[in-house]
Design an enzyme around this catalytic site. Structure first.
Site, PDB file in Angstrom:
ATOM      1  N   GLU A   1       0.859  -1.193   0.000  1.00  7.98           N
ATOM      2  CA  GLU A   1       0.000   0.000   0.000  1.00  7.98           C
ATOM      3  C   GLU A   1       0.887   1.231   0.000  1.00  7.98           C
ATOM      4  OE1 GLU A   1      -2.309  -0.101   3.570  1.00  7.98           O
ATOM      5  OE2 GLU A   1      -3.521  -1.794   2.932  1.00  7.98           O
TER       6      GLU A   1
ATOM      7  N   LYS B   1       2.462   4.387   1.447  1.00 11.68           N
ATOM      8  CA  LYS B   1       2.632   4.937   2.793  1.00 11.68           C
ATOM      9  C   LYS B   1       2.532   6.453   2.681  1.00 11.68           C
ATOM     10  CE  LYS B   1       5.530   4.737   6.928  1.00 11.68           C
ATOM     11  NZ  LYS B   1       5.221   6.055   7.433  1.00 11.68           N
TER      12      LYS B   1
ATOM     13  N   ARG C   1      -1.915   9.872  11.258  1.00  9.35           N
ATOM     14  CA  ARG C   1      -2.748   8.686  11.445  1.00  9.35           C
ATOM     15  C   ARG C   1      -3.968   9.070  12.280  1.00  9.35           C
ATOM     16  NH1 ARG C   1      -0.074   2.982  12.981  1.00  9.35           N
ATOM     17  NH2 ARG C   1      -1.901   1.679  12.854  1.00  9.35           N
TER      18      ARG C   1
ATOM     19  N   ARG D   1      -2.463   9.035  16.804  1.00  8.34           N
ATOM     20  CA  ARG D   1      -1.594   7.878  17.016  1.00  8.34           C
ATOM     21  C   ARG D   1      -1.296   7.685  18.499  1.00  8.34           C
ATOM     22  NH1 ARG D   1       3.261   6.276  17.879  1.00  8.34           N
ATOM     23  NH2 ARG D   1       4.419   4.835  16.561  1.00  8.34           N
TER      24      ARG D   1
ATOM     25  N   GLU E   1      -5.159   7.684   7.045  1.00  8.74           N
ATOM     26  CA  GLU E   1      -4.122   8.711   7.083  1.00  8.74           C
ATOM     27  C   GLU E   1      -4.770   9.993   6.524  1.00  8.74           C
ATOM     28  OE1 GLU E   1      -1.236   7.807   8.435  1.00  8.74           O
ATOM     29  OE2 GLU E   1       0.222   9.276   7.766  1.00  8.74           O
TER      30      GLU E   1
ATOM     31  N   PHE F   1      -7.193   2.867   5.470  1.00  7.91           N
ATOM     32  CA  PHE F   1      -6.361   1.679   5.233  1.00  7.91           C
ATOM     33  C   PHE F   1      -6.698   0.492   6.117  1.00  7.91           C
ATOM     34  CE2 PHE F   1      -3.611   4.356   7.969  1.00  7.91           C
ATOM     35  CZ  PHE F   1      -3.320   3.472   9.009  1.00  7.91           C
TER      36      PHE F   1
ATOM     37  N   ARG G   1       4.506  -3.707  17.584  1.00  8.77           N
ATOM     38  CA  ARG G   1       5.322  -3.458  16.406  1.00  8.77           C
ATOM     39  C   ARG G   1       5.863  -4.816  15.982  1.00  8.77           C
ATOM     40  NH1 ARG G   1       7.308   1.098  14.322  1.00  8.77           N
ATOM     41  NH2 ARG G   1       7.229   2.428  16.161  1.00  8.77           N
TER      42      ARG G   1
HETATM   43  P1  ATP Z   1       6.655   6.484  10.871  1.00  9.37           P
HETATM   44  O1  ATP Z   1       7.609   7.249  11.718  1.00  9.37           O
HETATM   45  O2  ATP Z   1       7.316   5.706   9.769  1.00  9.37           O
HETATM   46  O3  ATP Z   1       5.475   7.282  10.411  1.00  9.37           O
HETATM   47  P2  ATP Z   1       5.261   5.249  13.071  1.00  9.37           P
HETATM   48  O4  ATP Z   1       6.128   4.843  14.225  1.00  9.37           O
HETATM   49  O5  ATP Z   1       4.352   6.407  13.249  1.00  9.37           O
HETATM   50  O6  ATP Z   1       6.151   5.350  11.779  1.00  9.37           O
HETATM   51  P3  ATP Z   1       4.726   2.747  11.932  1.00  9.37           P
HETATM   52  O7  ATP Z   1       3.704   1.729  12.217  1.00  9.37           O
HETATM   53  O8  ATP Z   1       6.113   2.355  12.188  1.00  9.37           O
HETATM   54  O9  ATP Z   1       4.336   4.047  12.701  1.00  9.37           O
HETATM   55  O10 ATP Z   1       4.590   3.190  10.410  1.00  9.37           O
HETATM   56  C1  ATP Z   1       3.328   3.285   9.872  1.00  9.37           C
HETATM   57  C2  ATP Z   1       2.831   4.703   9.910  1.00  9.37           C
HETATM   58  O11 ATP Z   1       2.641   5.128   8.573  1.00  9.37           O
HETATM   59  C3  ATP Z   1       1.464   4.737  10.545  1.00  9.37           C
HETATM   60  O12 ATP Z   1       1.556   5.181  11.899  1.00  9.37           O
HETATM   61  C4  ATP Z   1       0.641   5.658   9.659  1.00  9.37           C
HETATM   62  O13 ATP Z   1       0.560   6.954  10.237  1.00  9.37           O
HETATM   63  C5  ATP Z   1       1.422   5.792   8.394  1.00  9.37           C
HETATM   64  N1  ATP Z   1       0.765   5.197   7.204  1.00  9.37           N
HETATM   65  C6  ATP Z   1       0.663   5.791   6.014  1.00  9.37           C
HETATM   66  N2  ATP Z   1       0.083   4.989   5.120  1.00  9.37           N
HETATM   67  C7  ATP Z   1      -0.211   3.831   5.748  1.00  9.37           C
HETATM   68  C8  ATP Z   1      -0.800   2.613   5.359  1.00  9.37           C
HETATM   69  N3  ATP Z   1      -1.182   2.408   4.102  1.00  9.37           N
HETATM   70  N4  ATP Z   1      -0.935   1.635   6.282  1.00  9.37           N
HETATM   71  C9  ATP Z   1      -0.522   1.824   7.541  1.00  9.37           C
HETATM   72  N5  ATP Z   1       0.057   2.961   7.989  1.00  9.37           N
HETATM   73  C10 ATP Z   1       0.226   3.961   7.105  1.00  9.37           C
END
Ligand code: ATP
Length: 588
Positions: A250, A252, A257, A272, A302, A342, A417
């Protein structure tokens, strides 16, 4: 329950950093806590009054607390200010002031934990013109009956400066031991916590009904679910190695979030960090019901800023404008967004966490009618590295950060995670191959153009095991003048006179901050360091790890709590991967 039982426990906890001892002190406390009070005690231990998503903020200003201490101790405001400036802790100031109190108060009542909690709760709820006076009265009424030690912890809780050196996991360990007889049951408590985000309620139920009660915890509307998180991968090849032949890819998207709860004619949005952010997005509240064929639902999406004319995605920073209390309607039209769905975790009374990714995505597609505002995140099923590479290229061209790669038959693992979700970001493919989210713990004053601002920041990773922030680098590049101004404004409110005990650093900056702000950093390499404390002794005895040529990316990650920052363990993994790569290159 006497509050002295709590303040004695806190005193002992402050004197140690050993996790086993900290856990044991909590176990001893829980064993003497009446069942009906356990949730309140757990919130106090967490330094709050209610779970974060309810948004109950204590809101006691320093000045007001100083006046209250002065009143109760019979000292002057000036005297309390001097005590406060000795070490920057109002708790200590209060206990010293009460120790020096010459007149004893007659008719002192013993303070109960329930009274402390209820009074703080009343303070949090006060609003309006006379609220400052009332707050002061409430605090001094507690202090009038408090011993110096009790006063110290009442103030620390009220000011949000209680630091017991424990994370939620330690509280869950202690609850499991105290009420179920075994730490091994922690996982069951954690499962309940993951779907309720309310540790006080978990404690209450486990205290009353032991493990049986935990069946009561289900996903439910308007209680946020702790989010599922992804592991990083550096390449399509690494992803294929981990995920096998076939998986979902998908886009990103680079936005915020948002967990959307819709039902009973209401829409509530959680960040988040599981804070209620409904007021930031009136456009989501208005438009999301129009795109969904259902009554009750919990979704993840998102929210991404867009260019209204071209429809292009804009970087995450544009969403910062949404974080304000006033004039939000103007901001909504000035900074438009789209909502990109998502995941789905709940539908018309049914918990979908155990459904597979494929089943959940299918449900999401079935119930959504896409429109200008609400979209489904673009997704394909991939079977080869080339397909991943192509889709990544498309994503980057469309303004995405990279890809999310997801196991087809995996459930939604709340609060974890793990490798059922992988993230492949564009920047992972160069230099160090990663960005890190680091906590700002200190700063050095700037020179030249940066005089009067923070020229260089001292940054730290998070150590989950010790609940500590360990220094990893100083960063002075990547800042625009606007960044420097903005960071100065934010950080000058976080200055502390003394280093927070959760910080472990071999460096002495010009100023220390409360470890609260998270920023994003890229770097060229991870090296061994004699000075920095990140992952100290893990890779090599006597050395920690540091970032070489760190650079600020421009992203202030204020949707992340400091405990969500990159961990020492992640840095160790990156260090080892980097070594593998250099070995491979030299072998070629
Ligand atoms: P990052 O710093 O990379 O944003 P994170 O620690 O907030 O990471 P992770 O689960 O590691 O969270 O990475 C996924 C993040 O990416 C989610 O928190 C979300 O905000 C974002 N995101 C964007 N597109 C998607 C998607 N298609 N599916 C899931 N998460 C997504």
């Amino acid at each position: 329950m006497q509050f002295s039982l709590i303040s004695d426990t806190f005193e002992k906890m402050e004197a140690t950093t050993k996790r086993l001892e900290l856990t044991q002190h909590l176990v001893d406390l829980f064993k003497v806590t009446p069942r009906e009070s356990i949730s309140k005690i757990v919130y106090l231990i967490q330094g709050k009054l209610r779970p974060d998503f309810e948004g109950v903020e204590l809101g006691v200003a320093e000045k007001l607390a100083i006046r209250a201490i002065a009143k109760s101790s019979g000292s002057s405001v000036r005297k309390i200010q001097d005590l406060f400036f000795e070490d920057g802790d109002l708790g200590h100031a209060a206990s010293k002031a009460l120790e020096q109190k010459t007149q004893t108060t007659f008719l002192m009542q013993q303070i109960t934990a329930e009274r402390v909690y209820d009074t703080l709760f009343k303070i949090a709820k006060l609003e309006g013109a006379r609220s400052q006076d009332m707050k002061m009265k409430y605090i001094s009424s507690l202090l009038n009956d408090a011993t110096p030690q009790e006063a110290k912890f009442i103030l620390k809780i009220a000011m949000g400066t209680l630091r017991l050196g424990i994370a939620d996991n330690t509280v869950m360990d202690a609850l499991a031991i105290a009420y179920t007889g075994s730490r091994a049951n922690r996982e069951k408590l954690e499962a309940a916590y993951n779907v309720s985000s309310d540790l006080g309620r978990v404690a209450e139920i486990v205290a009353e009904k032991n493990l049986d009660g935990l069946d009561e915890f289900h996903v439910s509307l308007f209680s946020p679910i702790r989010p599922m998180l992804a592991e990083r991968v550096k390449s399509a090849a690494e992803a294929s190695e981990k995920l096998g032949k076939e998986f979902a890819a998908e886009y990103k998207l680079d936005g915020e979030r948002v967990q959307i709860h819709l039902g009973e004619d209401r829409v509530i949005l959680f960040s988040r960090r599981l804070e209620n952010i409904t007021s930031h997005y009136p456009d989501i509240v208005e438009n999301i019901p129009k795109a969904l064929k259902t009554q009750e639902i919990i979704l993840e999406a998102e929210a991404v800023a867009i260019n209204e004319n071209t429809g292009e995605f804009l970087p995450f920073q544009e969403l910062m404008h949404r974080r304000r209390k006033y004039n939000i309607d103007r901001i909504v039209s000035q900074y438009p967004i789209t909502v990109n769905l998502f995941d789905i975790m709940y539908l018309n009374g049914k918990d979908l966490l155990n459904s597979t990714y494929v089943e959940r995505r299918k449900k999401l597609e079935d119930i959504t009618t896409e429109n200008e505002f609400v979209k489904l995140v673009p997704k394909i099923i991939v079977r080869s590295e080339n397909e991943v590479e192509d889709f990544l290229e498309n994503g980057i061209n469309a303004g995405c950060e990279g890809l999310m790669l997801k196991v087809l038959d995996a459930p939604y693992r709340a609060g974890a995670r793990g490798s059922n979700w992988l993230k492949l970001k564009r920047e992972y493919r160069n230099e160090l191959g990663d960005s890190l989210d680091l906590v700002v713990i200190g700063a050095f004053f700037g020179k030249g153009r940066r005089t009067g601002k923070y020229g260089t920041l001292l940054l730290a990773t998070y150590n989950q095991e010790n609940d500590a922030f360990e220094s990893i680098c100083k960063v002075g590049t990547g800042f625009t003048d606007e960044n420097l101004d903005q960071l100065y404004q934010i950080l000058s409110n976080k200055v502390t006179l003394k280093k927070n005990p959760r910080i472990e650093s071999g460096m002495e900056p010009d100023v220390w901050f409360e470890p609260e702000l998270v920023i994003e950093i890229v770097a060229s390499e991870i090296t061994l360091s004699p000075v920095h404390t990140c992952a100290k002794d893990i890779v090599r005895k006597g050395s920690g790890l540091a970032l070489r040529f760190p650079k600020f990316t421009g992203k202030i990650r204020d949707e992340k709590a400091p405990e969500d920052a990159s961990t020492d363990q992640e840095v160790v993994t990156l260090y080892r991967n980097q070594k593998k790569v250099t070995q491979n290159v030299s072998e070629v």
